[in-house]
Scaffold this active site. Structure first.
Site, PDB file in Angstrom:
ATOM      1  N   GLU A 146      30.804  24.808  40.443  1.00  0.00           N
ATOM      2  CA  GLU A 146      29.456  24.372  40.776  1.00  0.00           C
ATOM      3  C   GLU A 146      28.425  25.360  40.240  1.00  0.00           C
ATOM      4  O   GLU A 146      28.677  26.569  40.187  1.00  0.00           O
ATOM      5  CB  GLU A 146      29.305  24.230  42.293  1.00  0.00           C
ATOM      6  CG  GLU A 146      30.204  23.161  42.874  1.00  0.00           C
ATOM      7  CD  GLU A 146      30.123  23.057  44.389  1.00  0.00           C
ATOM      8  OE1 GLU A 146      30.721  22.119  44.936  1.00  0.00           O
ATOM      9  OE2 GLU A 146      29.479  23.900  45.019  1.00  0.00           O
TER      10      GLU A 146
ATOM     11  N   CYS B 243      21.775  29.566  39.373  1.00  0.00           N
ATOM     12  CA  CYS B 243      22.873  30.318  39.967  1.00  0.00           C
ATOM     13  C   CYS B 243      24.177  29.817  39.337  1.00  0.00           C
ATOM     14  O   CYS B 243      24.528  28.641  39.495  1.00  0.00           O
ATOM     15  CB  CYS B 243      22.880  30.115  41.476  1.00  0.00           C
ATOM     16  SG  CYS B 243      24.167  31.027  42.339  1.00  0.00           S
TER      17      CYS B 243
ATOM     18  N   CYS C  71      37.654  32.319  44.254  1.00  0.00           N
ATOM     19  CA  CYS C  71      37.347  33.748  44.347  1.00  0.00           C
ATOM     20  C   CYS C  71      38.439  34.443  45.148  1.00  0.00           C
ATOM     21  O   CYS C  71      38.928  33.902  46.140  1.00  0.00           O
ATOM     22  CB  CYS C  71      35.988  33.947  45.024  1.00  0.00           C
ATOM     23  SG  CYS C  71      35.439  35.670  45.099  1.00  0.00           S
TER      24      CYS C  71
ATOM     25  N   CYS D 179      35.525  36.750  51.288  1.00  0.00           N
ATOM     26  CA  CYS D 179      34.515  37.066  52.303  1.00  0.00           C
ATOM     27  C   CYS D 179      34.569  36.010  53.399  1.00  0.00           C
ATOM     28  O   CYS D 179      34.680  34.813  53.116  1.00  0.00           O
ATOM     29  CB  CYS D 179      33.124  37.108  51.677  1.00  0.00           C
ATOM     30  SG  CYS D 179      32.927  38.426  50.448  1.00  0.00           S
TER      31      CYS D 179
ATOM     32  N   CYS E 231      31.988  32.975  53.342  1.00  0.00           N
ATOM     33  CA  CYS E 231      31.777  32.269  52.067  1.00  0.00           C
ATOM     34  C   CYS E 231      32.781  31.135  51.867  1.00  0.00           C
ATOM     35  O   CYS E 231      33.990  31.341  51.958  1.00  0.00           O
ATOM     36  CB  CYS E 231      31.878  33.268  50.918  1.00  0.00           C
ATOM     37  SG  CYS E 231      31.665  32.534  49.277  1.00  0.00           S
TER      38      CYS E 231
ATOM     39  N   CYS F 274      23.357  29.536  49.555  1.00  0.00           N
ATOM     40  CA  CYS F 274      24.164  30.746  49.430  1.00  0.00           C
ATOM     41  C   CYS F 274      25.389  30.697  50.341  1.00  0.00           C
ATOM     42  O   CYS F 274      25.282  30.460  51.532  1.00  0.00           O
ATOM     43  CB  CYS F 274      23.306  31.963  49.767  1.00  0.00           C
ATOM     44  SG  CYS F 274      24.123  33.509  49.403  1.00  0.00           S
TER      45      CYS F 274
END
Length: 337
Positions: free
Chosen positions: A81, A95, A102, A106, A109, A327
């Site tokens: 994305e 962005c 990933c 985190c 996230c 975010c």
């Protein structure tokens, strides 16, 4: 063939042909070589075969029209994305993602929750800028240029360092996308080798550190990578980065209700941010699961503590929450148009 190797197709041809091709792709923003009408038919056909320009993307637009998310399907079927943010001051910030998934994991996230699949190739990063630039062009509005590119999408940019820098150099090239180096920002969770490498780059790229906690104990709970790269190590590396570059560094701080938004923590944070080239960017958290966003009143109080302690502070507006484009929400999945 990958688009970033386009120059190989023009070996042995007159020099201006490559420049024409670069202009067609990065400035005219064509999505098919058949539109490069100044090229011979045979050349257009060979380029369409070897360097296809189509990017498979589905677009999602926020209710206020300030955020646009593109869900891109890669050649191997993986999905990433990228998000366009239309700022009130006229900037169009993009962005972009650097990995499929990933490995940082985190806790707050959505990308971290999906796990790591693979790194993105330079052209897969570049295509995110191209697909959004084409989108803006299709709107037929005066403000149709991408003004900033931020590596804050899916993935940790410094764990795909070489491909990220390669893509930036192409997008920065005057014969390419022609976006100034100072209009690129890389956000990292604190991968120290990447910060050290960036300090040696000749490109004046902006650095941002995803901080999110003022103590090692809390940061390790939110961001397991802190166990490898502690706050002390990260801050020492950032201070060395500033000595080498003289450039400002931004520290991103997601405000999560009841977790990292107390006024005592604001005071602790102010003690860490002790360099005149440090700036804290407060970001309202956008829920992805068990965590909740801080109240507006608490955010303002947190900000005031920092300001009272002479910390430079900015506050980011929330974009694209209704299309899961805000975010921490990117997870390679579709959403409501």
């Amino acid at each position: 063939m990958p688009l970033h190797n386009l120059h190989q197709h023009f070996i042995g041809q007159v020099k201006y042909r490559l420049k024409q091709a670069q202009r067609a792709v990065y400035q005219d923003l064509i999505d098919n070589w058949s539109k490069a009408i100044n090229f011979p038919l045979e050349l257009r056909e060979s380029l369409n075969k070897d360097y296809p320009l189509e990017v498979k993307a589905e677009f999602f637009i926020s209710k206020n029209n300030k955020a646009v998310k593109a869900l891109i399907t890669l050649a191997d079927g993986q999905k990433i994305e990228t998000v366009l943010l239309k700022n009130s001051d006229g900037r169009n910030s993009l962005c972009v993602s650097s990995q499929v998934g990933c490995q940082i994991s985190c806790r707050f996230c959505a990308t971290g929750q999906m796990g790591y699949k693979r790194d993105l190739e330079p052209d897969e990063i570049i295509n995110q800028a191209l697909v959004m630039a084409r989108y803006l062009k299709s709107l037929n509005v005066s403000n149709h240029k991408i003004t900033n590119i931020i590596f804050m999408g899916m993935g940790e940019p410094f764990l795909n360092y070489d491909n990220v820098i390669w893509a930036i150099k192409i997008l920065n090239d005057s014969e390419g996308f022609n976006l100034g180096a100072r209009h690129f920002s890389i956000s990292t969770c604190g991968v120290i080798p990447g910060i050290q490498k960036l300090a040696k780059e000749k490109l004046q790229i902006n650095l941002a550190i995803s901080l999110n906690a003022p103590t090692n104990e809390l940061r390790s709970k939110l961001m397991p990578i802190n166990k490898k790269y502690s706050l002390e190590k990260v801050m020492a590396t950032v201070n060395d980065y500033i000595k080498r570059t003289g450039r400002q560094v931004m520290f991103e701080y997601l405000l999560i209700k009841g977790v990292n938004d107390s006024l005592f923590m604001a005071k602790q944070l102010s003690q860490i941010i002790n360099n005149h080239l440090f700036v804290v960017n407060l970001i309202p958290y956008n829920p992805t699961g068990k965590f909740k966003a801080s109240d507006k009143k608490q955010i303002m109080a947190f900000k005031k503590v920092l300001e009272d302690n002479r910390v430079k502070v900015t506050q980011r507006n929330s974009f694209g929450q209704d299309i899961m484009a805000a975010c921490g929400q990117l997870a390679g999945r579709g959403s409501r148009k």
